[in-house]
Design an enzyme around this catalytic site. Structure first.
Site, PDB file in Angstrom:
ATOM      1  CG  ASP A   3      -0.211  -0.474   2.391  1.00  0.00           C
ATOM      2  OD1 ASP A   3       0.852  -0.308   2.668  1.00  0.00           O
ATOM      3  OD2 ASP A   3      -1.135  -0.993   3.385  1.00  0.00           O
ATOM      4  CG  ASN A  24      -9.233  -1.172  12.106  1.00  0.00           C
ATOM      5  OD1 ASN A  24      -8.250  -1.937  11.792  1.00  0.00           O
ATOM      6  ND2 ASN A  24      -9.752  -0.111  11.281  1.00  0.00           N
ATOM      7  CG  HIS A  72      -6.256  -2.254   9.069  1.00  0.00           C
ATOM      8  ND1 HIS A  72      -6.230  -1.031   9.519  1.00  0.00           N
ATOM      9  CD2 HIS A  72      -4.856  -2.414   8.865  1.00  0.00           C
ATOM     10  CE1 HIS A  72      -5.048  -0.672   9.607  1.00  0.00           C
ATOM     11  NE2 HIS A  72      -4.102  -1.298   9.616  1.00  0.00           N
ATOM     12  CD  GLU A 130      -8.740   1.109   7.529  1.00  0.00           C
ATOM     13  OE1 GLU A 130      -8.936   0.184   8.495  1.00  0.00           O
ATOM     14  OE2 GLU A 130      -7.947   1.884   7.827  1.00  0.00           O
TER      15      GLU A 130
END
Ligand code: F6R
Length: 250
Positions: A67, A136, A138, A143
């Protein structure tokens, strides 16, 4: 799925580096999928040592990063391109032409994502993918959401992710709101996946990902059905896993 618990971040970094090094030795032109952030930092340090002390040869290895932030050029100090140069690329003998990253300032971001998918395909796909995990759940910048994003695309960052990543940015500098990221489908096509996680703040996301049903609200939950997936964690990150019976995974 293989589940490995080691004592601490140092052991985790060494173990991850040895796993990756094994691939390089067996297949000198291996295609690696690489992550950034704190989790793989020690692994990169160990790999640089293996290159210097034992001649681990990266000259034919090819790499694809997961990314890049939208709007950050490769020379921006908070870009992942900069992170990779700083922490890995310049410390080993990777050929610059063999290192691939998404371009955060590409004029046409959607065309950039298609170009990247094509490059991965032309390289024959990812042989060994290294991942971290967000608090979280991801993976890369996929996400939590209501569906899995399959292909490389432009993703909105969750507020929790922007807050967690603010530590890498100077005061006053804001964390970008969007990133280019490979999708879950691209990750799941890798022939082997290694997820590294350290620290108690990852404990909840890890346990939820392993024990809950596969759910796009917890992107990492899909990894458990990958046929060649290793979860490598330190004791702190394993806190909520250790209470369960994991014998089936070892
Ligand atoms: C980075 C990436 C992210 C990180 C995750 C964990 O390339 O893909 O998914 O792996 O945000 O970050 P750290 O390791 O800094 O806790």
């Amino acid at each position: 799925m293989r589940f490995l618990v080691v004592d601490d971040y140092e052991s985790l970094s060494r173990r991850a580096a040895l796993m990756l090094a094994g691939h390089v030795v067996v297949n000198p032109s291996v295609v690696l999928g690489l992550a950034t952030g704190d989790s793989p930092l020690g692994m990169y340090r160990e790999l640089v040592k293996l290159h210097h002390d034992y001649g681990l040869d990266f000259s034919s290895v090819r790499t694809f990063n997961l990314d890049e932030y939208c709007g950050l050029s490769p020379s921006h100090p908070q870009s992942y391109a900069h992170y990779m140069r700083q922490n890995f690329f310049t410390g080993v003998n990777l050929h610059p032409d063999n290192t691939h990253l998404l371009d955060g300032v590409a004029p046409d971001q959607f065309a950039e994502c298609i170009r990247y998918e094509d490059e991965i395909k032309q390289a024959g796909g990812i042989d060994f993918q290294v991942l971290g995990i967000g608090r979280n759940g991801h993976i890369a910048f996929n996400e939590p959401g209501d569906h899995f994003q399959v292909r490389t695309g432009v993703f909105e960052l969750a507020e929790a992710t922007r807050e967690a990543n603010a530590r890498f940015f100077e005061r006053g500098d804001t964390v970008p709101t969007r990133a280019l990221s490979v999708g879950i489908g691209t990750i799941m096509k890798a022939r082997e996946i290694l997820l590294v996680a350290s620290g108690v703040e990852k404990a909840h996301a890890l346990a939820a990902s392993i024990f809950s049903p596969i759910d796009p609200a917890l992107p990492a939950s899909i990894l458990k059905i990958h046929p060649n997936f290793t979860l490598l964690v330190d004791r702190a990150a394993a806190r909520d896993l250790a209470e369960r019976d994991l014998s089936a995974y070892q």
